[in-house]
Design a protein around this motif. Structure first.
Motif, mmCIF file in Angstrom:
data_model
loop_
_atom_site.group_PDB
_atom_site.id
_atom_site.type_symbol
_atom_site.label_atom_id
_atom_site.label_comp_id
_atom_site.label_asym_id
_atom_site.label_seq_id
_atom_site.Cartn_x
_atom_site.Cartn_y
_atom_site.Cartn_z
ATOM 1 N N MET A 186 0.847 -1.193 0.000
ATOM 2 C CA MET A 186 0.000 0.000 0.000
ATOM 3 C C MET A 186 0.882 1.241 0.000
ATOM 4 O O MET A 186 1.863 1.317 0.765
ATOM 5 C CB MET A 186 -0.902 -0.022 1.244
ATOM 6 N N LEU A 187 0.535 2.211 -0.827
ATOM 7 C CA LEU A 187 1.287 3.463 -0.904
ATOM 8 C C LEU A 187 0.292 4.606 -0.975
ATOM 9 O O LEU A 187 -0.608 4.588 -1.824
ATOM 10 C CB LEU A 187 2.212 3.460 -2.122
ATOM 11 N N ASP A 219 -5.056 2.699 10.563
ATOM 12 C CA ASP A 219 -5.799 1.507 10.161
ATOM 13 C C ASP A 219 -5.367 1.010 8.793
ATOM 14 O O ASP A 219 -5.377 -0.198 8.526
ATOM 15 C CB ASP A 219 -7.308 1.749 10.216
ATOM 16 N N THR A 220 -4.936 1.904 7.922
ATOM 17 C CA THR A 220 -4.405 1.494 6.625
ATOM 18 C C THR A 220 -3.149 0.649 6.817
ATOM 19 O O THR A 220 -3.009 -0.427 6.229
ATOM 20 C CB THR A 220 -4.076 2.723 5.760
ATOM 21 N N ALA A 235 -2.381 -3.344 5.783
ATOM 22 C CA ALA A 235 -1.496 -3.563 4.636
ATOM 23 C C ALA A 235 -0.364 -4.515 4.989
ATOM 24 O O ALA A 235 0.216 -4.447 6.077
ATOM 25 C CB ALA A 235 -0.925 -2.229 4.168
ATOM 26 N N GLU A 236 -0.040 -5.402 4.055
ATOM 27 C CA GLU A 236 1.101 -6.294 4.259
ATOM 28 C C GLU A 236 2.406 -5.515 4.192
ATOM 29 O O GLU A 236 3.371 -5.827 4.885
ATOM 30 C CB GLU A 236 1.080 -7.400 3.199
ATOM 31 N N GLY A 237 2.430 -4.494 3.360
ATOM 32 C CA GLY A 237 3.580 -3.595 3.269
ATOM 33 C C GLY A 237 3.105 -2.191 3.013
ATOM 34 O O GLY A 237 2.046 -1.990 2.399
ATOM 35 N N ALA A 297 6.840 -3.858 -4.423
ATOM 36 C CA ALA A 297 6.774 -5.047 -5.276
ATOM 37 C C ALA A 297 7.837 -6.065 -4.887
ATOM 38 O O ALA A 297 7.611 -7.283 -4.983
ATOM 39 C CB ALA A 297 6.921 -4.651 -6.739
ATOM 40 N N SER A 298 8.983 -5.583 -4.424
ATOM 41 C CA SER A 298 10.079 -6.490 -4.067
ATOM 42 C C SER A 298 9.801 -7.267 -2.782
ATOM 43 O O SER A 298 10.488 -8.256 -2.499
ATOM 44 C CB SER A 298 11.382 -5.700 -3.916
#
Length: 352
Positions: free
Chosen positions: A1-2, A9-10, A14-16, A41-42
């Motif tokens: 997430m960016l 909460d975001t 989010a996983e990352g 992505a990495s």
């Protein structure tokens, strides 16, 4: 997430997470944004399926193309967004496809009280002003005022076809500097009279379908209208998941999944809306918070700012959510929750 905000909460969901550079309403730092996407992505063991873009890209087709050069865009592409968010192009599309749309111009207008000044690609209503003297400034345009109540039809689009997700009524939270600032949206309960009469809704959806086919619209989108009796005007199409997502995402199948499927060419039928009404509303800061105090946020609060971050006066503080047996009860619950939250913040800060 960016994103630009990094709400608590975001980040918890989010996983990352990476924070984007830039300022909301003033643009994003393109090179840095692509670099942060590469970092995210990495983190995964497999290549990402694609990127879902939110608000902030409507006036940045070049940035969208840069992202699309590296990742699949799950949603409307740069050409579609460019056509729908360029005022002159969108107005011409509406004329060509028989869709009512307020007049637009960049030239000086003779009666400023009959026109609004908007920023091309703007969102959230904070960019809308009363018309000014002279030609519209660079990046802005004039739009004729039309009467009516604000209604949004959220749709899924793929291959020139659309499916209606839901219809919401919307309202503003005016401030001295932002008289047309977006506040919230409500989806009525299933037993209540519909927001739009069936024939009128079918007319609007038919017009949106023609525009979707002409522009290659894909995924979730919302068509913002002003409705006055039997008359209606399409003011804009937001070619992305929008502010009503929280209100509408109450079905068994998540709307994000349907958005991704439609973006890949598989157009599904959303399940019927739940029985209850639902609404969300942005809570704007009545005073500045520098920093945000530590607080145990109630469950009805979304987009929770992290302790220690800064929220300026009149800036969005968080989003409130409520459901109820009907529209009136749900709006009343939102008002009560807003008051409850302001009391809790005041007590946390140690002043009335």
């Amino acid at each position: 997430m960016l994103d630009l905000f990094g709400d608590a909460d975001t980040q918890a969901l989010a996983e990352g997470y990476r924070q984007a550079e830039g300022r909301f309403g003033a643009g994003l730092a393109g090179d840095a944004l692509v670099a942060r996407l590469d970092e995210l992505a990495s983190l995964g063991s497999e290549k990402p399926l694609g990127i879902v873009l939110g608000s902030g890209f409507e006036a940045a087709p070049a940035l969208m193309r840069a992202i699309a050069g590296r990742y699949r865009l799950l949603g409307a592409g740069p050409d579609c967004v460019g056509a729908l968010k360029d005022p002159a192009t969108f107005a011409a599309l509406c004329r060509a496809h028989g869709v009512p749309h307020p007049a637009v111009t960049r030239a000086p207008v003779p009666d400023r009280s009959a026109w609004l000044l908007k920023r091309a690609g703007g969102s959230g209503g904070t960019h809308i002003r009363r018309a000014t003297a002279g030609a519209a400034p660079p990046g802005a345009y004039f739009q004729a005022r039309v009467p009516g109540r604000a209604v949004a039809i959220s749709v899924l689009a793929a291959g020139g076809a659309v499916r209606v997700v839901g219809v919401t009524e919307q309202w503003c939270a005016p401030s001295p500097l932002h008289p047309f600032r977006y506040a919230g949206a409500l989806e009525r309960g299933r037993h209540e009279p519909p927001i739009l009469e069936p024939r009128l809704q079918a007319d609007i959806v038919a017009g949106v379908t023609r525009l979707a086919a002409a522009t290659g619209l894909a995924g979730l989108a919302s068509a913002d209208c002003l409705v006055d009796g039997e008359a209606w005007w399409l003011t804009e199409i937001n070619p992305r998941p929008g502010a009503t997502l929280d209100v509408l995402d109450r079905r068994a199948t998540p709307l994000l999944g349907l958005h991704i499927a439609a973006s890949l060419g598989r157009l599904g039928d959303p399940e019927p809306a739940p029985v209850d009404a639902a609404a969300s509303e942005i809570c704007y800061a009545a005073s500045g918070y520098a920093p945000i105090p530590p607080i145990t946020w109630p469950d009805f609060v979304r987009d929770r700012p992290r302790p220690g971050t800064t929220v300026a006066r009149h800036a969005p503080l968080c989003t409130l959510f409520a459901t109820g047996p009907d529209s009136a009860a749900t709006r009343a619950m939102l008002r009560g929750r807003a008051a409850e939250l302001r009391i809790q913040l005041a007590l946390t800060e140690g002043h009335p």
